[in-house]
Design a protein around this motif. Structure first.
Motif, PDB file in Angstrom:
ATOM      1  N   ALA C  90       0.833  -1.201   0.000  1.00  0.00           N
ATOM      2  CA  ALA C  90       0.000   0.000   0.000  1.00  0.00           C
ATOM      3  C   ALA C  90       0.872   1.258   0.000  1.00  0.00           C
ATOM      4  N   SER C  91       0.279   2.370  -0.435  1.00  0.00           N
ATOM      5  CA  SER C  91       1.083   3.591  -0.598  1.00  0.00           C
ATOM      6  C   SER C  91       1.622   4.101   0.745  1.00  0.00           C
ATOM      7  N   HIS C  92       0.906   3.816   1.834  1.00  0.00           N
ATOM      8  CA  HIS C  92       1.387   4.331   3.121  1.00  0.00           C
ATOM      9  C   HIS C  92       2.523   3.496   3.704  1.00  0.00           C
ATOM     10  N   ALA C  93       2.738   2.301   3.140  1.00  0.00           N
ATOM     11  CA  ALA C  93       3.769   1.421   3.684  1.00  0.00           C
ATOM     12  C   ALA C  93       5.001   1.340   2.788  1.00  0.00           C
ATOM     13  N   ILE C 111      -2.456   9.762  -1.133  1.00  0.00           N
ATOM     14  CA  ILE C 111      -1.058   9.300  -1.140  1.00  0.00           C
ATOM     15  C   ILE C 111      -0.205  10.213  -0.267  1.00  0.00           C
ATOM     16  N   MET C 112      -0.324  11.500  -0.489  1.00  0.00           N
ATOM     17  CA  MET C 112       0.561  12.437   0.215  1.00  0.00           C
ATOM     18  C   MET C 112       0.266  12.519   1.717  1.00  0.00           C
ATOM     19  N   GLN C 113      -1.009  12.331   2.081  1.00  0.00           N
ATOM     20  CA  GLN C 113      -1.331  12.389   3.512  1.00  0.00           C
ATOM     21  C   GLN C 113      -0.748  11.202   4.261  1.00  0.00           C
ATOM     22  N   SER C 114      -0.584  10.071   3.557  1.00  0.00           N
ATOM     23  CA  SER C 114      -0.181   8.855   4.283  1.00  0.00           C
ATOM     24  C   SER C 114       1.234   8.393   3.962  1.00  0.00           C
ATOM     25  N   VAL C 115       1.868   9.029   2.992  1.00  0.00           N
ATOM     26  CA  VAL C 115       3.193   8.556   2.589  1.00  0.00           C
ATOM     27  C   VAL C 115       4.169   8.646   3.765  1.00  0.00           C
ATOM     28  N   ARG C 116       5.080   7.672   3.822  1.00  0.00           N
ATOM     29  CA  ARG C 116       6.006   7.636   4.965  1.00  0.00           C
ATOM     30  C   ARG C 116       6.997   8.791   4.899  1.00  0.00           C
ATOM     31  N   SER C 126      11.750   6.961   5.261  1.00  0.00           N
ATOM     32  CA  SER C 126      10.765   7.742   4.533  1.00  0.00           C
ATOM     33  C   SER C 126      10.676   7.185   3.123  1.00  0.00           C
ATOM     34  N   ALA C 127       9.627   7.588   2.420  1.00  0.00           N
ATOM     35  CA  ALA C 127       9.434   7.085   1.067  1.00  0.00           C
ATOM     36  C   ALA C 127      10.048   8.021   0.035  1.00  0.00           C
ATOM     37  N   THR C 128      10.333   7.460  -1.128  1.00  0.00           N
ATOM     38  CA  THR C 128      10.771   8.252  -2.274  1.00  0.00           C
ATOM     39  C   THR C 128       9.696   8.109  -3.335  1.00  0.00           C
ATOM     40  N   ILE C 129       9.248   9.239  -3.857  1.00  0.00           N
ATOM     41  CA  ILE C 129       8.179   9.201  -4.862  1.00  0.00           C
ATOM     42  C   ILE C 129       8.774   9.482  -6.231  1.00  0.00           C
ATOM     43  N   ALA C 130       8.619   8.531  -7.131  1.00  0.00           N
ATOM     44  CA  ALA C 130       9.070   8.729  -8.514  1.00  0.00           C
ATOM     45  C   ALA C 130       7.847   9.097  -9.336  1.00  0.00           C
ATOM     46  N   LEU C 131       7.822  10.326  -9.797  1.00  0.00           N
ATOM     47  CA  LEU C 131       6.626  10.875 -10.426  1.00  0.00           C
ATOM     48  C   LEU C 131       6.848  11.090 -11.921  1.00  0.00           C
TER      49      LEU C 131
END
Lengths: 285, 364, 208
Positions: C90-93, C111-116, C126-131
């Motif tokens: 899941a996106s938060h994990a 996504i942004m509210q729950s992202v690590r 923490s997460a890395t977001i590849a957009l």
């Protein structure tokens, strides 16, 4: 004497899984300047405590297009630097050099080359003790908490006590500094002379502590402030009136050397690659 | 390839390498066979495998030969080799209860099911130099011993129930603390507090001498922790993996020799209010009895709260590794010209300050 | 030595990493990976940028989340799992999030509210977001021009983006408020260009 590492082991010695982990850790380290990111750290075929952190970083970065310089105490020809270079050469096709301006990657122990690192270069430090707060707190769990809370009163007190006792801050090399106004970090034992070079530099600095299993980084153009008091400012080493006996330089970090016969003291550049270039320049009119 | 200058440093290390080779064999009559090391220096190869974290008796023997008997260096060679190997499978959980036993004792009970079995041990051999070993007829001795200890020459596996199982059946022991996620100290980032599986792995690879010293400190003066060896068993255990093409079947990879120790410690009350005994656990490759006991003492110490060195997780876990401790202590042989120069500079500045302070005091 | 037509798991991942590291160390700096993307198999159900980044960053030690409105997300998830050994979550994990085609506003929010974003003691968790965006440019010529400041940037740096919802940046600055916690962004476009926005980068919208 070296076994044929190219056949026996993966390209650049480390398996791809290890490289990925080091790379992920390095990217995180760059995003949090001066913060020590833990990593698993593999055992390498050189002594643990002899540059394995720097070596793992180098191997995670290097490709055949790279040109590598390795120095120990500023010296390309120091035996451990030679040994590390030899290992990298045995498992890649990368070129090696003593010229810091030709190098794309420079692995170093205890020095930053005299010629500033360019934007297209990466300087990789071998770090023995990555935790700057270790001098005031033995436990990793606690130092981690101190960094989290930005509770740096212990180390400031230690500096203050130094002044009371000695009249000045008595730290020689590995002088602690604050990165991006947030994390205090250990610049690996580079001399104080080199510390200002980390501040707003053009190039990227990566720090690898293999035994302590930490990677951290100082990106270009990052605020690096040595810890100091207004009335007891940060000072670099003093070489007033001293010159290198080989290149004549008076604006480089100098090693103090004693003549074994006469006992006479003289000075010589610690950055041997740069010194050689200066000597050549002097001799070509 | 660019031009590579041969330098003084390079020449020096190449020469040192050759000189070292020379010293290895200069007075030798013949080259030492690695099989001799493997088969006749059992405890040495066991220790190198244990501290190197790689079960490979042949390679351990080779490492010992290459390191000229330097134990730390040999363990390091094993460790550096192992770190390049791919981890393709995880074994199924081994069961030391099914061990093919060669030695098994209990200091807790006189009579245990299956009985005490001394097996191969030097515990009760007088420590007198045996000069007969200088001229030993191995073949003749083998024949003689074969007749004298026939039970050690059968293929009959001897497997005995574990003492801890008996205690558990009687409700005297807490069940072992299980951890859901298996930590891998060679791959995962270690942070503190460390999970139990990480602690046990670090101790299982720890340096025998360092662990013995720390365990001794906990027994002697710092916690007067004096556990009872519930059981010490040495023998062979099968290692199996799940058959890759059919997960219902297991594939046996072979046997490894292990020493397993379970110590019985003080009793305690758990969250449910039950009062039972605590068990300490030690497991090592090969026959490494003192290390296995030390491991059981140390791991139990880490489970209890206290301020002694052996109860301090970071103190124990970060300092028992042979490769790390040796690496860092020996790195002092590397040049430290720069740091020393920097220190000299501070010293000279401080001297100046001290001098001027003295002069001022005199003036006053 | 290597087959130039196939994305090489040793040499191409290394090259990609070096350019990504350069972009991460110099936020907003555009590097091209177009030459490497030519080796990505055409049958790949996700974008070639996602594929190449996933090969470079993922293995069984980390988890990922994949989102796409247009592409077959299930097939993409499976392809990434098979080729990297990483597992989808899941996106938060997730450790890494790959956002291949622009999601709806509420999905960006969720996504942004729950992202690590890690913790103060362990900000690296923490997460890395590849957009995936349409285009990146170093000039002031695209829909969303932004001015970047912070470590890695000499003064300020201009980056223009097409095909990126402003909401990402708004929520990013919200989640990154308490440095060192925060998440890091990698942007990649249709032309094989990449740029990065680590958590240290301060962003302001350039409006003329």
């Amino acid at each position: 004497m070296q076994p044929h590492l190219k056949q026996t082991y993966n390209y650049a010695f480390l398996d791809e899984g290890s490289k990925k982990e080091i790379r992920r850790t390095t990217l995180k380290a760059v995003a949090i300047p001066g913060y020590q990111v833990p990593f698993a750290s593999r055992e390498m075929p050189i002594g643990r405590g002899w540059g394995t952190g720097g070596l793992q970083l180098t191997l995670s970065l290097i490709g055949d297009q790279d040109c590598l310089k390795v120095i120990d105490q500023g010296n390309d020809d120091s035996v451990n630097a030679v040994s590390i270079k030899k290992l990298v050469q045995s498992c890649t096709e990368a070129e090696v050099t003593t010229d810091s301006e030709r190098a794309t990657l420079i692995q170093t122990r205890h020095r930053i080359p005299e010629v500033p690192i360019r934007a297209d270069q990466i300087l990789i430090f071998q770090v023995p003790l990555p935790e700057p707060l270790r001098m005031v707190e033995a436990k990793e769990r606690k130092t981690k908490q101190l960094h989290a809370e930005m509770d740096y009163s212990g180390i400031w007190l230690r500096l203050y006590e130094d002044i009371v006792k000695w009249g000045k801050i008595s730290i020689g090399a590995d002088y602690p500094a604050l990165a991006h106004k947030r994390h205090i970090f250990a610049p690996s034992p580079i001399p104080r002379y080199d510390l200002p070079k980390l501040n707003h530099a053009d190039g990227l600095f990566l720090f690898g502590a293999g035994r302590e299993k930490k990677i951290y980084a100082i990106p270009p153009y990052t605020d690096i402030e040595p810890l100091a008091f207004d009335d007891y400012p940060f000072e670099t080493e003093h070489f007033d009136g001293c010159n290198c006996r080989l290149c004549g330089s008076s604006d480089t970090f100098l090693d103090e050397i004693f003549d074994e016969k006469t006992g006479q003291k003289f000075y010589q550049c610690s950055d041997t690659g740069n010194c050689r270039k200066r000597q050549e320049k002097r001799h070509t009119p | 390839m660019g031009y590579v200058a041969v330098t003084g440093g390079q020449k020096a290390i190449e020469a040192a390498d050759r000189i070292n080779q020379w010293y290895r064999i200069k007075d030798a009559e013949r080259s030492l066979e690695t099989i001799e090391i493997e088969k006749q220096l059992r405890h040495l190869t066991d220790r190198v495998m244990s501290e190197g974290g790689l079960y490979a008796p042949e390679y351990a023997a080779l490492a010992i030969k290459q390191a000229e008997g330097d134990l730390c260096e040999a363990a390091f060679l094993m460790r550096a080799y192992r770190s390049t190997l791919e981890r393709n499978y995880e074994s199924e959980i081994i069961d030391p209860g099914q061990m093919r036993i060669i030695r098994r004792i209990s200091s807790a009970f006189k009579d245990i099911p299956g009985g005490q079995m001394l097996g191969p041990t030097m515990d009760y051999t007088h420590r007198l130099l045996n000069f007969a070993l200088e001229n030993e007829d191995v073949r003749a001795l083998q024949e003689l011993l074969k007749e004298q200890i026939p039970e050690f020459n059968t293929d009959q596996p001897l497997s005995l129930p574990k003492v801890s199982s008996l205690l558990r059946e009687q409700g005297l022991l807490f069940p072992p603390k299980s951890s859901d996620v298996l930590f891998d100290i060679t791959r995962d980032k270690l942070t503190f507090p460390a999970p139990r599986s990480a602690k046990l792995q670090i101790l299982a690879r720890g340096e025998t001498g360092a662990m013995t010293a720390l365990a001794y400190s906990s027994m002697r003066g710092h916690t007067t922790n004096h556990p009872t060896v519930g059981e010490l068993r040495v023998g062979y255990v099968e290692v199996t993996i799940v058959y890759p093409f059919d997960s219902r079947e297991s594939l046996c990879l072979g046997e490894i020799m292990l020493t397993e120790v379970e110590t019985i410690n003080a009793f305690e009350r758990d969250d449910q209010g039950d009062v039972k005994l605590r068990l300490g656990y030690g497991l090592t490759f090969g026959q490494n009895e003192t290390k296995a006991i030390a491991m059981a003492i140390l791991e139990q110490g880490l489970e209890t709260k206290g301020t002694t060195p052996s109860q301090d997780e970071e103190f124990v876990l970060l300092h028992v590794d042979s490769i790390e401790a040796n690496g860092f202590v020996s790195h002092l042989k590397l040049p430290h010209y720069i740091t020393f120069q920097s220190k000299l500079d501070v010293l000279r500045q401080t001297q100046k300050i001290a001098e001027s302070e003295k002069t001022e005091t005199l003036k006053e | 030595m290597t087959n130039a037509n196939i994305f090489h798991h040793v040499h191409d991942t290394r090259k990609l990493y070096r350019r990504l590291l350069d972009s991460m160390a110099k936020p907003g700096k555009i590097n091209t990976i177009a030459d490497l993307l030519r080796g990505v198999p055409e049958s790949c159900p996700c974008s070639s940028g996602t594929y190449a980044l996933a090969q470079t960053l993922l293995d069984q030690q980390v988890s990922f989340y994949y989102a796409s409105q247009e592409l077959n997300a299930d097939a993409a998830e499976r392809a990434i799992e098979w080729t990297t050994g990483s597992h989808h979550t899941a996106s938060h994990a997730a450790d890494y999030l790959f956002i291949d085609t622009p999601p709806e506003m509420d999905e960006i929010d969720s996504i942004m509210q729950s992202v690590r974003i890690g913790t103060l003691a362990e900000p690296e968790k923490s997460a890395t977001i590849a957009l995936h965006v349409r285009r990146l440019s170093g000039a002031d010529d695209l829909a969303l021009p932004i001015i970047l400041r912070g470590p890695g940037i000499n003064g300020w740096h201009l980056l223009s983006v097409d095909g990126m919802n402003m909401e990402w940046l708004r929520l990013r600055s919200e989640r990154n408020r308490e440095y060192p916690t925060g998440c890091d962004f990698i942007l990649f476009d249709d032309d094989g260009q990449i740029a990065a926005l680590p958590r240290t980068t301060l962003i302001e919208r350039r409006d003329f």
